[in-house]
Design an enzyme around this catalytic site. Structure first.
Site, PDB file in Angstrom:
ATOM      1  N   CYS A 158       8.638  24.074 -24.203  1.00 40.41           N
ATOM      2  CA  CYS A 158       7.871  23.051 -24.928  1.00 40.41           C
ATOM      3  C   CYS A 158       7.823  23.359 -26.424  1.00 40.41           C
ATOM      4  O   CYS A 158       7.916  22.448 -27.240  1.00 40.41           O
ATOM      5  CB  CYS A 158       6.425  22.997 -24.422  1.00 40.41           C
ATOM      6  SG  CYS A 158       6.234  23.161 -22.651  1.00 40.41           S
ATOM      7  N   ASP A 159       7.646  24.616 -26.791  1.00 39.85           N
ATOM      8  CA  ASP A 159       7.256  24.941 -28.169  1.00 39.85           C
ATOM      9  C   ASP A 159       8.324  25.635 -29.017  1.00 39.85           C
ATOM     10  O   ASP A 159       8.129  25.793 -30.222  1.00 39.85           O
ATOM     11  CB  ASP A 159       5.989  25.817 -28.145  1.00 39.85           C
ATOM     12  CG  ASP A 159       4.811  25.056 -27.547  1.00 39.85           C
ATOM     13  OD1 ASP A 159       4.816  23.812 -27.642  1.00 39.85           O
ATOM     14  OD2 ASP A 159       3.906  25.687 -26.976  1.00 39.85           O
ATOM     15  N   CYS A 216       4.739  28.321 -22.951  1.00 41.70           N
ATOM     16  CA  CYS A 216       5.889  27.486 -22.580  1.00 41.70           C
ATOM     17  C   CYS A 216       6.909  27.452 -23.717  1.00 41.70           C
ATOM     18  O   CYS A 216       6.749  26.695 -24.673  1.00 41.70           O
ATOM     19  CB  CYS A 216       5.419  26.074 -22.251  1.00 41.70           C
ATOM     20  SG  CYS A 216       6.770  24.942 -21.872  1.00 41.70           S
TER      21      CYS A 216
END
Ligand code: NAP
Length: 309
Positions: A139-140, A136
């Site tokens: 997200c990261d 992801c």
């Protein structure tokens, strides 16, 4: 424990499930939407959605999920968080068992359990997940400011998220197993024009090195040449696998990949059971068609209920 009965149960609250919930609530059906994790499904993993109509400037995946849920709730969507572990779809009244021991039954069921990122299945991947291996970018990505990361994949997700990663990383290397991307042309044009994005063609990833974090990724070219690329992170974005562990796959005549076939009205081979969104056996997995299928599935459920004797 008491068994609760509904006219319609919707399983999963991604774009397909939330749209089904909106239609069911507005139709005043006796319904329940069951979600295991967070409302929104895979759009929560998407940085930016530029191709959902009605948002001329685009919208973040998170905001789109929130708006879809809020719209359904405005019409008194009946929803709960719960984990369905098994189901019996062989009878007219369908029976769902949850991991808290409760049982829900329904006349119609819409399966919107979606899909999740496909793993590479190479040494180092599992061990380093959460320590530099990610599925992801949304997200990261912020963890990789001024670093060098690899993205594996050549579809819309890989190319779109590789472009997103260049907002943070110094350099992003996209590794693809062929010499041509699968991603849509407008995403390709943007990616090829991005000076921070480099491409390695005709190569597969064979191993990821590292202990507390990712240190390098091993590559095998089609020619047989092996190489090692030093990177600080690896984003695996190579498509999806179905969320189907709770489904009776034989009864639903799942395809070879474990996705559920339906007719054009989203009806599965089991009367009163529909499937919508990424869990459906199909070529195109877009937010727009997931939402459309969610709406179609509720209309199919209503039609089934109206003809139920
Ligand atoms: P996808 O379209 O299935 O593409 C998967 C990519 O990963 C392909 O390039 C494939 O290579 C590669 N791949 C598959 N298995 C691999 C392996 N074991 N090792 C190395 N490479 C591998 O998946 P996706 O990009 O995740 O997209 C999923 C769906 O969501 C698609 O329908 C897509 O259109 C949609 N989506 C749309 C948007 C958008 O419209 N903006 C954004 C994101 C996703 P090959 O090309 O050689 O098969």
């Amino acid at each position: 424990m008491a068994v609760t009965h509904y006219e319609l149960i919707i399983l999963g609250a991604g774009p397909a499930g939330l749209t089904a919930g909106l239609y069911a609530a507005r139709a005043r059906m006796n319904h329940l939407l069951i979600e295991k994790g967070a409302e929104g499904g895979q759009i929560l993993l998407t940085d930016w959605v530029d191709n959902y109509p009605g948002f001329p400037d685009g919208i973040s995946g998170f905001d789109l999920a929130e708006k879809m849920a809020a719209q359904a709730k405005r019409f008194d969507l009946n929803s709960m968080f719960g984990n369905v572990t098994s189901m019996d779809l062989t009878q007219k009244q369908k029976r769902l068992e949850l991991d808290d021991g409760s049982v829900k039954t329904c006349d119609t069921l819409i399966i919107c359990t979606g899909a999740r990122p496909r793993p590479l299945g190479i040494p180092g991947e599992k061990e380093l997940t959460g320590k530099g291996v990610s599925y992801c970018a949304t997200c990261d990505a912020p963890f990789y400011r001024n670093m060098h990361v690899a993205v594996v994949g050549g579809g819309n997700t890989a190319v779109q998220e590789a472009s997103h990663l260049t907002k943070f990383a110094d350099k992003v290397t996209l590794i693809h197993r062929r010499d041509e991307l699968r991603a849509t042309k407008i995403l390709q044009e943007k990616a090829f024009a991005n000076p921070k994005l480099e491409f390695i063609w005709d190569s597969t990833a064979t191993k990821i090195d590292g202990t507390d974090g990712v240190e390098a990724i091993h590559l095998l070219e089609k020619s047989g040449k092996e190489s090692v690329l030093k990177v600080d992170g690896v984003f695996v974005l190579i498509g999806v696998v179905p969320n189907n562990t709770m489904l009776p796959l034989d009864l639903l005549k799942a395809d070879a990949g474990g996705f559920i076939p339906t007719d054009i009205e989203t009806r599965t081979t089991v009367a009163g059971v529909m499937a919508a969104g990424d869990i459906r056996s199909k070529e195109v997995r877009q937010v727009i068609n997931a939402a459309g299928e969610g709406a179609t599935a509720v209309l199919a459920a209503e039609h089934y209920l109206n003809n139920l004797s």
